[in-house]
Design a protein around this motif. Structure first.
Motif, PDB file in Angstrom:
ATOM      1  N   VAL A  35     -11.576  -2.614  -8.309  1.00  0.00           N
ATOM      2  CA  VAL A  35     -11.714  -0.984  -7.329  1.00  0.00           C
ATOM      3  C   VAL A  35     -10.221  -0.391  -7.362  1.00  0.00           C
ATOM      4  O   VAL A  35      -9.510  -0.542  -7.497  1.00  0.00           O
ATOM      5  CB  VAL A  35     -11.002  -1.949  -5.575  1.00  0.00           C
ATOM      6  N   LEU A  36      -9.672   0.724  -7.263  1.00  0.00           N
ATOM      7  CA  LEU A  36      -9.247   2.338  -7.728  1.00  0.00           C
ATOM      8  C   LEU A  36      -8.741   2.953  -6.901  1.00  0.00           C
ATOM      9  O   LEU A  36      -9.833   3.176  -6.106  1.00  0.00           O
ATOM     10  CB  LEU A  36      -9.950   3.255  -8.819  1.00  0.00           C
ATOM     11  N   VAL A  37      -7.129   3.059  -6.702  1.00  0.00           N
ATOM     12  CA  VAL A  37      -6.831   3.647  -4.912  1.00  0.00           C
ATOM     13  C   VAL A  37      -5.941   4.363  -6.077  1.00  0.00           C
ATOM     14  O   VAL A  37      -5.203   3.878  -5.792  1.00  0.00           O
ATOM     15  CB  VAL A  37      -6.434   2.413  -4.090  1.00  0.00           C
ATOM     16  N   GLU A  38      -5.904   5.504  -4.185  1.00  0.00           N
ATOM     17  CA  GLU A  38      -4.718   6.554  -5.432  1.00  0.00           C
ATOM     18  C   GLU A  38      -4.080   7.004  -3.689  1.00  0.00           C
ATOM     19  O   GLU A  38      -5.363   7.344  -3.253  1.00  0.00           O
ATOM     20  CB  GLU A  38      -4.993   7.397  -6.175  1.00  0.00           C
ATOM     21  N   THR A  39      -3.365   7.310  -3.453  1.00  0.00           N
ATOM     22  CA  THR A  39      -2.884   7.661  -2.353  1.00  0.00           C
ATOM     23  C   THR A  39      -1.428   8.368  -2.302  1.00  0.00           C
ATOM     24  O   THR A  39      -0.782   7.845  -2.869  1.00  0.00           O
ATOM     25  CB  THR A  39      -2.685   6.685  -1.053  1.00  0.00           C
ATOM     26  N   PHE A  40      -0.917   9.342  -0.802  1.00  0.00           N
ATOM     27  CA  PHE A  40       0.337   9.710  -0.819  1.00  0.00           C
ATOM     28  C   PHE A  40       0.905   8.657  -0.166  1.00  0.00           C
ATOM     29  O   PHE A  40       2.279   8.684  -0.660  1.00  0.00           O
ATOM     30  CB  PHE A  40       0.234  11.157  -0.010  1.00  0.00           C
ATOM     31  N   ILE A  41      -0.094   8.256   1.320  1.00  0.00           N
ATOM     32  CA  ILE A  41       1.108   7.558   2.306  1.00  0.00           C
ATOM     33  C   ILE A  41       0.245   5.970   2.135  1.00  0.00           C
ATOM     34  O   ILE A  41      -1.032   5.793   2.779  1.00  0.00           O
ATOM     35  CB  ILE A  41       1.439   7.981   3.293  1.00  0.00           C
ATOM     36  N   ILE A  42       1.105   5.046   2.653  1.00  0.00           N
ATOM     37  CA  ILE A  42       0.956   3.696   2.799  1.00  0.00           C
ATOM     38  C   ILE A  42       2.332   2.973   3.937  1.00  0.00           C
ATOM     39  O   ILE A  42       2.876   3.277   3.346  1.00  0.00           O
ATOM     40  CB  ILE A  42       0.899   2.574   1.460  1.00  0.00           C
ATOM     41  N   PHE A  43       2.152   3.140   4.807  1.00  0.00           N
ATOM     42  CA  PHE A  43       3.150   2.573   5.654  1.00  0.00           C
ATOM     43  C   PHE A  43       2.572   1.390   6.284  1.00  0.00           C
ATOM     44  O   PHE A  43       1.736   0.240   6.254  1.00  0.00           O
ATOM     45  CB  PHE A  43       2.841   3.412   7.568  1.00  0.00           C
ATOM     46  N   GLU A  44       3.577   0.279   6.732  1.00  0.00           N
ATOM     47  CA  GLU A  44       2.947  -1.264   7.446  1.00  0.00           C
ATOM     48  C   GLU A  44       3.197  -1.605   8.541  1.00  0.00           C
ATOM     49  O   GLU A  44       4.112  -1.878   9.176  1.00  0.00           O
ATOM     50  CB  GLU A  44       5.058  -1.456   6.711  1.00  0.00           C
ATOM     51  N   ASP A  45       1.969  -0.978   8.729  1.00  0.00           N
ATOM     52  CA  ASP A  45       1.749  -0.841  10.457  1.00  0.00           C
ATOM     53  C   ASP A  45       0.222  -1.541  10.269  1.00  0.00           C
ATOM     54  O   ASP A  45      -0.692  -1.900   9.081  1.00  0.00           O
ATOM     55  CB  ASP A  45       1.240   0.512  10.927  1.00  0.00           C
ATOM     56  N   LYS A  46      -1.144  -1.412  11.304  1.00  0.00           N
ATOM     57  CA  LYS A  46      -2.586  -2.409  10.611  1.00  0.00           C
ATOM     58  C   LYS A  46      -2.838  -1.764  10.589  1.00  0.00           C
ATOM     59  O   LYS A  46      -3.841  -2.139   9.975  1.00  0.00           O
ATOM     60  CB  LYS A  46      -2.776  -2.219  12.564  1.00  0.00           C
ATOM     61  N   VAL A  47      -3.263  -0.927   9.769  1.00  0.00           N
ATOM     62  CA  VAL A  47      -3.787   0.024   8.935  1.00  0.00           C
ATOM     63  C   VAL A  47      -3.466   0.111   7.630  1.00  0.00           C
ATOM     64  O   VAL A  47      -4.089  -0.475   6.104  1.00  0.00           O
ATOM     65  CB  VAL A  47      -4.224   1.507   8.651  1.00  0.00           C
ATOM     66  N   GLY A  48      -2.342  -0.275   7.393  1.00  0.00           N
ATOM     67  CA  GLY A  48      -1.741  -0.177   5.727  1.00  0.00           C
ATOM     68  C   GLY A  48      -1.765  -1.980   5.786  1.00  0.00           C
ATOM     69  O   GLY A  48      -2.222  -2.232   4.306  1.00  0.00           O
ATOM     70  N   HIS A  49      -1.653  -2.547   6.613  1.00  0.00           N
ATOM     71  CA  HIS A  49      -1.497  -4.434   6.564  1.00  0.00           C
ATOM     72  C   HIS A  49      -3.427  -4.795   6.202  1.00  0.00           C
ATOM     73  O   HIS A  49      -3.954  -5.593   4.935  1.00  0.00           O
ATOM     74  CB  HIS A  49      -1.180  -4.851   7.284  1.00  0.00           C
TER      75      HIS A  49
END
Length: 400
Positions: A35-49
């Motif tokens: 699994v390769l993931v690139e992103t600009f933003i990760i927040f510590e909310d329900k999606v990030g968790h």
């Protein structure tokens, strides 16, 4: 990387987080090798968790997991959040993780703005959606309207090579995975990157060629719209020769400056016959466009100076009638039901003060990339985040 159109791909449009997140997380849960993931933003909310949970689960069952995020866009990610992944075997990398200077972040420009996921060399996701709850409707009035695509087929190998090239400075060694080359659909797709080395204008050149060759219609839905004169001229020229040119831009902006700058260009375009809509239901975060009945693009690149001249970006350019028609129907519905049309008469009012401002803005933006080069911390550097040890701190504040 030499650009090459790939035949035989399957592509599916994913609209907003409601369609994107469940599909991405489902595929990560089914991953068996990589699994390769690139992103600009990760927040510590329900999606990030949830992203963290599925990556940890994958790593614990022996899948190679590489996560790269931008050190500016994701600067406030907590030490514990990162440590929970690295201790489980997820390899986490921060792009350009510069320390703060006098308490201020210095890595303001040349960001890792790409949003790419590649799973087992078999399927991939590309678009503009970050891992944050503000891409879901239940976030409220400021939930973003955005797009991504799921693809399979030969173009996945190009996406994987692109991600591995970005990760090359932190990888332990070559991967044994061989991406699939089998045909899975009818779409012809081209991966185009923008970097600060050999591919500085590649995405812009694709747009220019498409606008220049347009014969019947051009539709652009873009969050941050302030392109250079060449793109504006091709849009104007297309409208002059009878092409139906429509722009869908922010009417409820998440950043007020984006709307202010875009509106400086309205009179120039409207007087040539371009139709401009402002999307007012929620903030528009999309970066999509279509030309005529076959050409489309979805990706991370806005038509603004940051995306076109500074950030690391990735767009897929698609030649597929079915995909083009589906995207067109969606954008037409967006324009009809949730947008307000902007008239030339409205933009003419007060133009006496806009004209010199437009002149100054264009000349400033033309030199903006060079000015940004004066700032420190804009080299394409990745720093791996390592599992925490009792005798060592997890991360200092400037490297989250």
């Amino acid at each position: 990387m030499k650009r090459q159109w790939r035949d035989g791909n399957r592509i599916e449009l994913l609209i907003n987080g409601e369609e994107y997140f469940p599909r991405v997380f489902e595929c990560i849960r089914a991953a068996t090798r990589e699994v390769l993931v690139e992103t600009f933003i990760i927040f510590e909310d329900k999606v990030g968790h949830e992203l963290r949970e599925v990556l940890i689960e994958a790593a614990q069952r022996g899948v190679r997991v590489e996560l790269a995020f931008d050190g500016y866009g994701t600067a406030d990610l907590g030490e514990e959040f990162i440590a929970s992944m690295t201790s489980a075997g997820v390899r986490v990398h921060a792009f350009d993780p510069s320390p703060r200077l006098l308490g201020m972040r210095t890595n303001l420009f040349r960001r890792l703005h790409r949003k790419i996921v590649v799973i087992d060399g078999e399927m991939a996701f590309v678009g503009g959606i970050n891992y944050s709850a503000d891409h879901l409707a239940d976030f409220g009035p400021m939930a973003k309207q955005d797009y991504a695509v799921e693809v399979s087929g030969p173009v996945v190998a190009d996406l994987r090579r692109s991600s591995l090239r970005l990760l090359s400075q932190v990888l332990d060694g070559p991967s044994e995975i061989r991406p699939t080359a089998r045909s899975t659909g009818q779409a012809r797709i081209l991966l185009v990157e923008r970097d600060n080395n050999r591919h500085t204008t590649d995405i812009e050149q694709q747009y220019l060629a498409a606008f220049r060759g347009a014969r019947s219609r051009v539709v652009v839905a873009n969050a941050y719209f302030f392109p250079g004169y060449r793109l504006l001229r091709e849009l104007r020229n297309a409208a002059r020769r009878g092409v139906k040119v429509q722009l869908i831009l922010q009417g409820q902006p998440d950043m007020l400056w984006a709307q202010v700058f875009s509106r400086l260009l309205y009179k120039y375009l409207l007087r040539e016959g371009v139709t401009i809509y402002e999307y007012c239901k929620r903030p528009l975060h999309g970066k999509v466009a279509l030309v005529d009945e076959e050409w489309s693009t979805v990706g991370s690149s806005n038509l603004d100076p940051l995306s076109l001249a500074l950030n690391l970006e990735a767009n897929l350019f698609v030649r597929d009638r079915a995909f083009n028609q589906y995207l067109h129907r969606h954008l037409e519905q967006l324009a009809t039901e949730h947008c307000k049309s902007i008239s030339l008469e409205r933009m003419v009012r007060g133009y006496w003060w806009r004209a010199p401002l437009i002149f100054l803005c264009f000349h400033f933006i033309r030199r903006f990339p060079a000015i940004a080069g004066w700032f420190p911390a804009h080299r394409p550097n990745l720093e791996s985040q390592h599992p925490a040890k009792d005798e060592e701190p997890h991360l200092d504040e400037g490297k989250t």
